[in-house]
Design a protein around this motif. Structure first.
Motif, mmCIF file in Angstrom:
data_model
loop_
_atom_site.group_PDB
_atom_site.id
_atom_site.type_symbol
_atom_site.label_atom_id
_atom_site.label_comp_id
_atom_site.label_asym_id
_atom_site.label_seq_id
_atom_site.Cartn_x
_atom_site.Cartn_y
_atom_site.Cartn_z
ATOM 1 N N GLU A 60 0.696 -1.315 -0.036
ATOM 2 C CA GLU A 60 -0.039 0.171 -0.073
ATOM 3 C C GLU A 60 0.793 1.312 -0.017
ATOM 4 O O GLU A 60 0.422 2.313 -0.710
ATOM 5 N N GLN A 61 2.078 1.098 0.427
ATOM 6 C CA GLN A 61 2.944 2.430 0.768
ATOM 7 C C GLN A 61 3.683 2.534 -0.753
ATOM 8 O O GLN A 61 4.614 3.600 -0.835
ATOM 9 N N GLY A 62 3.719 1.315 -1.599
ATOM 10 C CA GLY A 62 4.302 1.689 -3.018
ATOM 11 C C GLY A 62 5.667 1.050 -2.961
ATOM 12 O O GLY A 62 6.500 1.291 -3.709
ATOM 13 N N LEU A 63 6.005 0.214 -1.886
ATOM 14 C CA LEU A 63 7.418 -0.252 -1.753
ATOM 15 C C LEU A 63 7.490 -1.651 -2.288
ATOM 16 O O LEU A 63 8.596 -2.054 -2.405
ATOM 17 N N LEU A 64 6.461 -2.272 -2.461
ATOM 18 C CA LEU A 64 6.124 -3.676 -2.948
ATOM 19 C C LEU A 64 5.477 -4.111 -4.041
ATOM 20 O O LEU A 64 4.489 -3.193 -4.234
ATOM 21 N N THR A 65 5.698 -4.968 -5.119
ATOM 22 C CA THR A 65 4.777 -5.275 -5.937
ATOM 23 C C THR A 65 4.589 -6.781 -5.832
ATOM 24 O O THR A 65 5.376 -7.485 -5.488
ATOM 25 N N PHE A 66 3.275 -7.210 -6.169
ATOM 26 C CA PHE A 66 2.932 -8.755 -5.942
ATOM 27 C C PHE A 66 2.759 -9.260 -7.547
ATOM 28 O O PHE A 66 2.077 -8.692 -8.269
ATOM 29 N N SER A 67 3.205 -10.369 -7.804
ATOM 30 C CA SER A 67 3.153 -11.117 -8.957
ATOM 31 C C SER A 67 2.736 -12.630 -8.748
ATOM 32 O O SER A 67 2.800 -13.328 -7.608
ATOM 33 N N SER A 68 2.456 -13.403 -9.688
ATOM 34 C CA SER A 68 2.405 -14.908 -9.663
ATOM 35 C C SER A 68 3.551 -15.376 -9.120
ATOM 36 O O SER A 68 3.347 -16.738 -8.528
ATOM 37 N N VAL A 69 4.635 -14.906 -9.356
ATOM 38 C CA VAL A 69 5.997 -15.613 -8.828
ATOM 39 C C VAL A 69 6.505 -14.969 -7.656
ATOM 40 O O VAL A 69 7.490 -15.457 -7.366
ATOM 41 N N GLY A 70 5.864 -14.003 -7.068
ATOM 42 C CA GLY A 70 6.225 -13.512 -5.892
ATOM 43 C C GLY A 70 6.318 -12.226 -5.567
ATOM 44 O O GLY A 70 5.688 -11.486 -6.683
ATOM 45 N N MET A 71 6.863 -11.688 -4.529
ATOM 46 C CA MET A 71 7.059 -10.147 -4.253
ATOM 47 C C MET A 71 8.291 -9.695 -4.789
ATOM 48 O O MET A 71 9.456 -10.222 -4.697
ATOM 49 N N ASN A 72 8.202 -8.481 -5.294
ATOM 50 C CA ASN A 72 9.369 -7.785 -5.635
ATOM 51 C C ASN A 72 9.507 -6.372 -5.098
ATOM 52 O O ASN A 72 8.296 -5.720 -4.817
ATOM 53 N N MET A 73 10.804 -5.846 -5.024
ATOM 54 C CA MET A 73 10.712 -4.395 -4.443
ATOM 55 C C MET A 73 10.480 -3.367 -5.531
ATOM 56 O O MET A 73 10.830 -3.556 -6.785
ATOM 57 N N THR A 74 10.120 -2.198 -5.314
ATOM 58 C CA THR A 74 9.824 -1.219 -6.316
ATOM 59 C C THR A 74 10.913 -0.262 -6.429
ATOM 60 O O THR A 74 11.908 -0.581 -5.229
ATOM 61 N N GLU A 75 11.209 0.695 -7.032
ATOM 62 C CA GLU A 75 12.348 1.624 -7.037
ATOM 63 C C GLU A 75 12.073 2.322 -5.817
ATOM 64 O O GLU A 75 13.271 2.497 -5.320
ATOM 65 N N GLU A 76 10.855 2.685 -5.375
ATOM 66 C CA GLU A 76 10.605 3.507 -4.224
ATOM 67 C C GLU A 76 11.166 2.583 -2.953
ATOM 68 O O GLU A 76 11.660 3.003 -2.097
ATOM 69 N N GLY A 77 10.789 1.415 -2.817
ATOM 70 C CA GLY A 77 11.237 0.342 -1.838
ATOM 71 C C GLY A 77 12.509 0.355 -1.872
ATOM 72 O O GLY A 77 13.172 0.368 -0.717
ATOM 73 N N SER A 78 13.373 0.066 -2.850
ATOM 74 C CA SER A 78 14.958 0.298 -3.053
ATOM 75 C C SER A 78 15.591 1.285 -2.256
ATOM 76 O O SER A 78 16.528 1.283 -1.569
ATOM 77 N N TYR A 79 15.012 2.470 -2.705
ATOM 78 C CA TYR A 79 15.360 3.917 -2.094
ATOM 79 C C TYR A 79 14.941 3.958 -0.593
ATOM 80 O O TYR A 79 15.878 4.324 -0.067
#
Length: 340
Positions: A60-79
């Motif tokens: 919800e904070q825009g730090l992660l994305t969900f997909s069928s293969v799992g969770m990934n960090m967004t650019e904002e999350g890495s920052y």
């Protein structure tokens, strides 16, 4: 900064635990992405219910994305993870741990990463990234870097990235390693480091343990003789530190050798040398490659080892006097301070 953190803890006492939990989740995702909730739950030691709640919040904070293969960090999350690093280090007491170890052990530099690689395998990725960062700072163009084998050194290789200076380096194995699993051999690791950074490498295709006759014969070969000269001229040495019995068993040591190590109270291994608690050499494998006298001539020696189970081994090796920079984790650091 310190006073502000203390005030925060007084006003919101549970803030530190929430921050630690969410930071740990983000660090694991950053290291292992894409990753599913069940695997993440196992890695961070939290229930799937808690992980679901926290990752939903982070999404919800825009730090992660969900997909069928799992969770990934967004650019904002890495920052956010990068920018939080200094605050996290202060709150976790990592800076203080580093200063304590530098003073107690007489080391030029200690880097401590959060976590305990014994129970949190993903922490090895942070050890690897810290080692690469230090290598970038110390490496000089067109110099030789000697690289040892082992599971932690594999994490260092995986953390390598293209870099203007790193791509000019020549990576060489610290020793022969055909007795190890292929992925942990110094040959494999130095070639992987070169491949990922864009540098060059040379390989040493000899067994890790040799008889005196085989050792003498190999040293007569001109190509091997020249490669050994290059290896022993390395200006930077990057290596791990192993627990004696674990390393001997992994390298399929004979029952007689295992008995000798036990009798001589060996607790640490590095470069084919076995050390007791006082840092004395109690056993040495006949191997082609770096010797301790060569290592002491290097400009920089970077030891990378973590996990609270490695604390005694790390201290034993450092007592021998071969030291410059230690990169370790919180688990090993706190345990070492208890032993000192």
């Amino acid at each position: 900064m310190k006073k502000w953190l203390e005030l925060q803890q007084k006003l919101v006492p549970d803030l530190l635990e929430v921050l630690k939990r969410r930071h740990r989740i983000l660090k694991v995702i950053h290291s292992l992405q894409p990753i599913g909730r069940r695997t993440l739950s196992q890695m961070v030691g939290l229930t799937e219910r808690v992980v679901r709640r926290e990752t939903d919040f982070l999404k919800e904070q825009g730090l992660l994305t969900f997909s069928s293969v799992g969770m990934n960090m967004t650019e904002e999350g890495s920052y956010v993870v990068r920018e939080m690093e200094d605050v996290i280090r202060e709150w976790f007491g990592l800076n203080q741990l580093e200063h304590q170890l530098e003073k107690q052990l007489g080391l030029n530099k200690v880097i401590v990463v959060a976590g305990n690689s014994l129970t949190q395998p993903w922490v090895k990725n942070d050890l690897g990234r810290s080692a690469v960062q230090q290598l970038k700072q110390w490496a000089e163009p067109n110099s030789v870097v000697s690289v040892a084998g082992g599971t932690t050194m594999e994490a260092v290789a995986q953390a390598m990235t293209p870099h203007p200076v790193l791509r000019t380096l020549l990576y060489v194995p610290a020793r022969g390693g055909l007795g190890e699993k292929v992925e942990y051999q110094a040959n494999t690791i130095c070639s992987e480091m070169a491949s990922r950074s864009g540098g060059q490498y040379r390989l040493l295709h000899v067994p890790d343990q040799l008889s005196k006759e085989a050792y003498a014969s190999l040293l007569e070969d001109e190509q091997i003789k020249e490669l050994i000269r290059i290896i022993r001229s390395a200006r930077i040495v990057v290596h791990g530190i192993g627990e004696a019995n674990t390393m001997a068993t992994r390298r399929k040591a004979s029952p007689q050798m295992l008995a000798k190590l036990k009798e001589r109270q060996a607790v640490a291994e590095a470069f084919g040398y076995y050390f007791d608690r006082d840092g004395n050499i109690v056993y040495k494998i006949q191997t082609v490659g770096l010797r301790l006298e060569d290592i002491k001539q290097a400009d920089h020696i970077i030891a990378v080892a973590g996990g609270e189970d490695k604390a005694e081994a790390i201290l034993a090796f450092l007592k021998h006097g071969v030291h410059d920079c230690l990169i370790t984790d919180e688990g090993a650091a706190r345990q070492m301070l208890q032993y000192i």
